[in-house]
Write an enzyme that holds these catalytic residues in place. Structure first.
Site, mmCIF file in Angstrom:
data_model
loop_
_atom_site.group_PDB
_atom_site.id
_atom_site.type_symbol
_atom_site.label_atom_id
_atom_site.label_comp_id
_atom_site.label_asym_id
_atom_site.label_seq_id
_atom_site.Cartn_x
_atom_site.Cartn_y
_atom_site.Cartn_z
ATOM 1 C CB THR A 1 -0.845 0.164 1.304
ATOM 2 O OG1 THR A 1 -1.739 -1.192 1.200
ATOM 3 C CG2 THR A 1 -1.548 1.382 1.364
ATOM 4 N NE ARG B 1 -10.517 -5.668 3.973
ATOM 5 C CZ ARG B 1 -9.336 -5.035 3.894
ATOM 6 N NH1 ARG B 1 -8.895 -4.487 2.763
ATOM 7 N NH2 ARG B 1 -8.466 -5.009 4.866
ATOM 8 N N GLY C 1 -11.001 -1.607 2.872
ATOM 9 C CA GLY C 1 -10.144 -1.656 4.276
ATOM 10 C C GLY C 1 -10.117 -0.133 4.787
ATOM 11 C CG ASP C 2 -6.417 0.946 6.814
ATOM 12 O OD1 ASP C 2 -6.291 -0.051 6.127
ATOM 13 O OD2 ASP C 2 -5.459 1.763 7.093
ATOM 14 C CB THR D 1 0.594 0.582 5.158
ATOM 15 O OG1 THR D 1 0.665 -0.731 4.647
ATOM 16 C CG2 THR D 1 1.988 0.764 5.865
ATOM 17 N N GLY D 2 -1.268 -1.536 6.785
ATOM 18 C CA GLY D 2 -1.419 -2.625 7.628
ATOM 19 C C GLY D 2 -2.682 -3.369 7.466
ATOM 20 N N GLY E 1 -6.028 -3.604 7.823
ATOM 21 C CA GLY E 1 -7.062 -2.496 7.865
ATOM 22 C C GLY E 1 -8.160 -2.584 8.619
HETATM 23 N N1 ASP Z 1 -4.374 -1.232 4.856
HETATM 24 C C1 ASP Z 1 -4.612 -2.009 3.680
HETATM 25 C C2 ASP Z 1 -6.100 -2.633 3.738
HETATM 26 O O1 ASP Z 1 -6.408 -2.886 4.730
HETATM 27 C C3 ASP Z 1 -3.643 -2.966 3.202
HETATM 28 C C4 ASP Z 1 -2.178 -2.551 3.439
HETATM 29 O O2 ASP Z 1 -2.004 -1.651 3.988
HETATM 30 O O3 ASP Z 1 -1.321 -3.476 3.322
HETATM 31 O O4 ASP Z 1 -6.706 -2.669 2.758
#
Ligand code: ASP
Length: 334
Positions: free
Chosen positions: A192, A220, A222-223, A243-244, A246
């Site tokens: 991301t 779906r 995410g954040d 990032t992570g 979500g």
């Molecule tokens: N945060 C992103 C999501 O959950 C994915 C990522 O940052 O790797 O869609």
């Protein structure tokens, strides 16, 4: 006042001055911080050839942002330039190179926020818009809405003349196509992308773009496109891009949470960011990281995962000296 009390008083004044000097930071003309995703990154730093590609890409992203700010451009233009660059680079999980859904398709999310007036734009579940961050920007600047999803968002992008792609496979790379073919095999792609900027006018901007999480199902989201979770900017506090995993970042409203800690608890940006990433979240429940810059140009880039592609570039106001660094694992590039 007794002599002893005077000595104690003088001592504490000296200590406070020393602490202030330690905190003092030269004024920064502008600051750019970027991330290219967080994850395990096992052994990547040891792989000189591959890590060199990532370092070079992070450097190019910083250059794209600095070029805009050096010619007097606004922070939001710099964020757009950086994220457009990342979306075109197959190394990252955004635009070309995005990870695939459980159905073997590519569904992209992005958002941008302007700290000056709290205006924001976000798009989710795009399949045919070449640069999702551009669509988010148009939502912010050319609609009365904040967030648009799916077909409606694509129609909006088309009507605003954005570059579209006919085939969703435009976003595929040889690597992600292999995943589509072997969807049952577990595989992940980190990457991301995000960017936060403090520009010469003192305005903060934050932006994030992603393909989401590998094998995501049922539309779906995410954040990353959720304002307050994956992205937030407020001139009174900070600009943040996350990032992570979500779902955890949404539950903890991470990006806004950081700004609130800074604003209401008067925590320095690094302390607030560390608290959220290491105490509220952790590698099991909320694997990931964030980048942030506060209204004075202080930077935070914590992560609780094995690594996070990241970098910063800032220019000193008095000397014009440029400081920059990029990193993958715990240490920045040697
Ligand atoms: N945060 C992103 C999501 O959950 C994915 C990522 O940052 O790797 O869609």
């Amino acid at each position: 006042m007794k002599r002893f009390q005077l000595i104690v008083l003088l001592g504490s004044i000296c200590l406070s001055l020393a602490a202030l000097a330690g905190q003092a930071q030269e004024k920064r003309e502008y600051v750019i911080v970027v991330h290219g995703g967080a994850g395990a990154m096992s052994g990547l730093e040891q792989n000189a050839e591959l890590s060199a590609h990532y370092y070079a890409a992070l450097d190019s992203a910083l250059d794209a942002g600095a070029a805009v700010l050096d010619r007097g451009g606004k922070g939001e233009e710099a964020v757009l330039a950086v994220l457009r660059y990342f979306e075109s680079n197959p190394l990252f999980n955004a635009g070309i190179g995005a990870t695939c859904t459980a159905a073997g398709t590519f569904e992209l999310d992005a958002s941008i926020m302007r700290g000056q007036d709290l205006s924001a734009g976000a798009v989710a579940g795009l399949k045919h818009v070449k640069h999702p961050i551009e669509a988010a920007y148009r939502v912010m600047t050319q609609s009365e809405h904040v967030m648009m999803a799916g077909e409606g968002a694509e129609q909006f992008a088309r009507e605003h003349g954005l570059d579209m792609v006919d085939d969703n496979l435009y976003f595929a790379t040889p690597k992600t196509l292999k995943w589509v073919e072997q969807l049952k095999r577990e595989s992940k792609k980190n990457g991301t992308v995000g960017c936060v900027v403090l520009d010469k006018a003192g305005n903060l901007t934050a932006g994030t773009s992603t393909g989401g999480m590998f094998k995501k199902k049922w539309g779906r989201i995410g954040d990353s496109p959720v304002i307050g979770a994956g992205t937030y900017a407020d001139n009174a506090s900070c600009a943040v891009s996350c990032t992570g995993h979500g779902e955890y970042f949404i539950r903890h409203a991470v990006a806004y949470n950081l700004c609130a800690r800074y604003k209401y608890l008067n925590e320095p940006v690094e302390q607030a960011a560390d608290y959220i990433i290491h105490q509220e979240l952790n590698a099991e429940a909320g694997n990931g990281g964030l980048i942030a810059v506060d209204k004075e140009g202080h930077i935070a880039m914590p992560f609780n995962s094995g690594g996070m592609f990241r970098g910063y570039l800032y220019k000193e106001a008095s000397t014009g000296a440029v400081h920059r660094q990029v990193g993958i694992g715990k240490n920045m590039r040697p």
